[in-house]
Scaffold this motif. Sequence first.
Motif, PDB file in Angstrom:
ATOM      1  N   THR A 292      24.901 -80.930  67.440  1.00  0.00           N
ATOM      2  CA  THR A 292      24.172 -81.329  66.228  1.00  0.00           C
ATOM      3  C   THR A 292      24.298 -80.239  65.172  1.00  0.00           C
ATOM      4  N   THR A 293      24.394 -80.645  63.934  1.00  0.00           N
ATOM      5  CA  THR A 293      24.452 -79.658  62.847  1.00  0.00           C
ATOM      6  C   THR A 293      23.059 -79.448  62.273  1.00  0.00           C
ATOM      7  N   ILE A 294      22.689 -78.172  62.135  1.00  0.00           N
ATOM      8  CA  ILE A 294      21.386 -77.826  61.554  1.00  0.00           C
ATOM      9  C   ILE A 294      21.612 -77.507  60.072  1.00  0.00           C
ATOM     10  N   HIS A 295      21.296 -78.474  59.227  1.00  0.00           N
ATOM     11  CA  HIS A 295      21.528 -78.312  57.787  1.00  0.00           C
ATOM     12  C   HIS A 295      20.378 -77.577  57.116  1.00  0.00           C
ATOM     13  N   SER A 296      19.155 -77.849  57.618  1.00  0.00           N
ATOM     14  CA  SER A 296      17.966 -77.276  56.967  1.00  0.00           C
ATOM     15  C   SER A 296      17.050 -76.734  58.053  1.00  0.00           C
ATOM     16  N   ASP A 297      15.999 -76.026  57.653  1.00  0.00           N
ATOM     17  CA  ASP A 297      14.999 -75.613  58.631  1.00  0.00           C
ATOM     18  C   ASP A 297      14.253 -76.873  59.052  1.00  0.00           C
ATOM     19  N   TYR A 298      14.515 -77.324  60.290  1.00  0.00           N
ATOM     20  CA  TYR A 298      13.991 -78.622  60.731  1.00  0.00           C
ATOM     21  C   TYR A 298      12.462 -78.663  60.791  1.00  0.00           C
ATOM     22  N   LEU A 299      11.806 -77.486  60.759  1.00  0.00           N
ATOM     23  CA  LEU A 299      10.331 -77.500  60.756  1.00  0.00           C
ATOM     24  C   LEU A 299       9.795 -77.855  59.368  1.00  0.00           C
ATOM     25  N   LEU A 300      10.687 -77.820  58.357  1.00  0.00           N
ATOM     26  CA  LEU A 300      10.241 -78.096  56.976  1.00  0.00           C
ATOM     27  C   LEU A 300      10.674 -79.469  56.475  1.00  0.00           C
TER      28      LEU A 300
ATOM     29  N   LEU B  75      29.947 -86.397  70.666  1.00  0.00           N
ATOM     30  CA  LEU B  75      28.927 -87.048  69.845  1.00  0.00           C
ATOM     31  C   LEU B  75      28.350 -85.966  68.933  1.00  0.00           C
ATOM     32  N   HIS B  76      28.436 -86.187  67.619  1.00  0.00           N
ATOM     33  CA  HIS B  76      28.021 -85.152  66.661  1.00  0.00           C
ATOM     34  C   HIS B  76      26.919 -85.730  65.763  1.00  0.00           C
ATOM     35  N   CYS B  77      25.711 -85.159  65.861  1.00  0.00           N
ATOM     36  CA  CYS B  77      24.562 -85.696  65.115  1.00  0.00           C
ATOM     37  C   CYS B  77      24.195 -84.825  63.909  1.00  0.00           C
ATOM     38  N   HIS B  78      23.577 -85.474  62.926  1.00  0.00           N
ATOM     39  CA  HIS B  78      23.103 -84.786  61.714  1.00  0.00           C
ATOM     40  C   HIS B  78      21.696 -85.282  61.394  1.00  0.00           C
ATOM     41  N   GLY B  79      20.686 -84.425  61.467  1.00  0.00           N
ATOM     42  CA  GLY B  79      19.338 -84.787  61.017  1.00  0.00           C
ATOM     43  C   GLY B  79      18.440 -85.379  62.088  1.00  0.00           C
ATOM     44  N   ALA B  80      17.155 -85.465  61.716  1.00  0.00           N
ATOM     45  CA  ALA B  80      16.087 -85.803  62.671  1.00  0.00           C
ATOM     46  C   ALA B  80      16.270 -87.159  63.340  1.00  0.00           C
ATOM     47  N   ARG B  81      16.573 -88.175  62.552  1.00  0.00           N
ATOM     48  CA  ARG B  81      16.660 -89.512  63.132  1.00  0.00           C
ATOM     49  C   ARG B  81      17.814 -89.592  64.137  1.00  0.00           C
ATOM     50  N   ALA B  82      18.958 -89.068  63.767  1.00  0.00           N
ATOM     51  CA  ALA B  82      20.120 -89.096  64.662  1.00  0.00           C
ATOM     52  C   ALA B  82      19.834 -88.276  65.925  1.00  0.00           C
ATOM     53  N   ASN B  83      19.189 -87.131  65.763  1.00  0.00           N
ATOM     54  CA  ASN B  83      18.880 -86.298  66.934  1.00  0.00           C
ATOM     55  C   ASN B  83      17.974 -87.043  67.909  1.00  0.00           C
ATOM     56  N   PHE B  84      16.961 -87.715  67.352  1.00  0.00           N
ATOM     57  CA  PHE B  84      16.016 -88.461  68.193  1.00  0.00           C
ATOM     58  C   PHE B  84      16.746 -89.598  68.911  1.00  0.00           C
TER      59      PHE B  84
ATOM     60  N   ILE C 214      25.591 -76.470  65.585  1.00  0.00           N
ATOM     61  CA  ILE C 214      26.358 -75.888  64.480  1.00  0.00           C
ATOM     62  C   ILE C 214      25.345 -75.542  63.395  1.00  0.00           C
ATOM     63  N   ALA C 215      25.172 -74.251  63.156  1.00  0.00           N
ATOM     64  CA  ALA C 215      24.200 -73.810  62.156  1.00  0.00           C
ATOM     65  C   ALA C 215      24.932 -73.592  60.837  1.00  0.00           C
ATOM     66  N   VAL C 216      24.387 -74.138  59.775  1.00  0.00           N
ATOM     67  CA  VAL C 216      24.984 -73.891  58.461  1.00  0.00           C
ATOM     68  C   VAL C 216      24.470 -72.518  58.007  1.00  0.00           C
ATOM     69  N   THR C 217      25.317 -71.525  58.100  1.00  0.00           N
ATOM     70  CA  THR C 217      25.082 -70.092  57.810  1.00  0.00           C
ATOM     71  C   THR C 217      24.561 -69.308  59.031  1.00  0.00           C
ATOM     72  N   GLU C 218      24.911 -68.051  59.012  1.00  0.00           N
ATOM     73  CA  GLU C 218      24.516 -67.070  60.019  1.00  0.00           C
ATOM     74  C   GLU C 218      22.994 -67.004  60.126  1.00  0.00           C
ATOM     75  N   ASN C 219      22.375 -67.076  58.958  1.00  0.00           N
ATOM     76  CA  ASN C 219      20.927 -67.043  58.847  1.00  0.00           C
ATOM     77  C   ASN C 219      20.237 -68.084  59.720  1.00  0.00           C
ATOM     78  N   PHE C 220      20.792 -69.307  59.706  1.00  0.00           N
ATOM     79  CA  PHE C 220      20.194 -70.383  60.498  1.00  0.00           C
ATOM     80  C   PHE C 220      20.500 -70.186  61.977  1.00  0.00           C
ATOM     81  N   LYS C 221      21.627 -69.539  62.279  1.00  0.00           N
ATOM     82  CA  LYS C 221      21.902 -69.217  63.682  1.00  0.00           C
ATOM     83  C   LYS C 221      20.787 -68.286  64.192  1.00  0.00           C
ATOM     84  N   ASN C 222      20.460 -67.277  63.385  1.00  0.00           N
ATOM     85  CA  ASN C 222      19.406 -66.341  63.793  1.00  0.00           C
ATOM     86  C   ASN C 222      18.061 -67.047  63.932  1.00  0.00           C
ATOM     87  N   MET C 223      17.819 -67.989  63.023  1.00  0.00           N
ATOM     88  CA  MET C 223      16.565 -68.760  63.090  1.00  0.00           C
ATOM     89  C   MET C 223      16.488 -69.502  64.440  1.00  0.00           C
TER      90      MET C 223
END
Length: 371
Positions: free
Chosen positions: A105-113, A83-92, A140-149
């Motif tokens: 789940t794929t983290i496309h953006s900083d979910y706090l923003l 099961l692969h989710c994208h975004g807040a609604r799907a995650n919930f 799955i983080a989009v970019t290394e940067n988001f992995k670190n986040m």
Amino acid sequence: MKSVLHLISGGDVGGAKTHLYALMQGLQGRVQTKVICFIKDTFYRQGKELGLDIEVVEQRNRFDIGVMKEVSKKAREMHADILHCHGARANFNALFYKGDQVRVTTIHSDYLLDFKDNFIKDKIFTPLNSYALKKFDYYIAVTENFKNMLIDRGFPKDRIFVIYNGIDMYSQEDKVDPKSFYQRYGLEENGKFTFGIVARLDANKDQKTLVDAFYKSGLKGKARVLIAGDGPEGHRLKERVRDYGLEGDIFFLGGIQDPYSLYQAVDVNVLCSLSESFPYALLEGAKEKKAAIASRIGGIPEMIRPGQDGYLFDPGDDEALKDILVHCYENRDQVKEMGQSFHQRVEEKFSVTSMAKVHEEIYAEILRRGK
Ligand SMILES: CC(=O)N[C@H]1[C@@H](OP(=O)(O)OP(=O)(O)OC[C@H]2O[C@@H](n3ccc(=O)[nH]c3=O)[C@H](O)[C@@H]2O)O[C@H](CO)[C@@H](O)[C@@H]1O
Ligand SMILES: O=P([O-])([O-])O[C@@H]1[C@@H](O)[C@H](O)[C@@H](O)[C@H](O)[C@@H]1O
């Protein structure tokens, strides 16, 4: 062949949508996929037009979690492995999913923003998403940067994979010639140096910095700016442009359906965001051989080699951006060459094929490791 069920809101209009369409196309013949969304809107209709296996399991509202029964049934029918989710609604919604598939789940953006432009939504949906995220098996983080986040925020390091967005550089895009494009907005194709930006009008995309930089640049009357996108900041931005007396230089086009018409019509593609992972708006510009001017944020410095594919500035630094705008205006040929170089770089490094291949490898790895 592995079988993966993707869940996404369906209200999506930005990068998550572009990403999922590209991924579905890239995975064809490699992984069996189905997309389920919860709102019947543009996302669903365009997905259908593209020939994707996409269905709507409509929710009356965000808390109508009874629909997850139907989702579980569809997962069983397709013998989903993941099961692969994208975004807040799907995650919930995934919190109420009963199937025993591995969840990613794929983290496309900083979910706090994600909901920063809406006080109420931010107070409710941001904490719910933060909670829901903790329940996934893999990320799955989009970019290394988001992995670190994610690591900084306490997510388990060994369960985070990294993906870079990819784009199909060869597919035909919907677009009109520059003359018709300008005419659509009552403008002329007059050879004036033109900066373009394609992004929602929200605080994070920070078009304000571009407006301020253009005002300071002294390019009024000599160059122009096309701003495509819709959103909560629209009113304030238009007021700013009016206050600066730049209504004949900076044009608001609203949300556009054929962004490639814009990329083709402008000289250089701008993005001033305060936060990004690996924005499609820049990759799409590269497809049209347009150099980029972008904020030095998230994965952007990994995408753009400054001085080769475009220019970088620190987010919010309108003084630095002003100098770049003037430099581009004075060095049109150089900007054109950078567009070629950026095109070549994206073609070689950020193709949809490699994005799909990495996904396939990640799917195999998480199935091997299990929950
Ligand atoms: C703030 C943030 O973290 N953004 C991330 C978010 O996408 P986000 O939607 O913020 O930004 P992107 O540039 O990736 O995507 C925007 C998409 O919307 C389209 N568009 C926009 C305006 C318009 O009028 N018409 C139109 O069609 C653009 O062509 C583009 O395809 O998820 C993407 C997918 O992983 C990431 O790459 C982005 O870094
Ligand atoms: O609010 P909504 O439109 O149902 O769903 C939202 C998506 O449209 C958006 O793309 C995503 O970033 C959010 O996390 C959320 O899932």
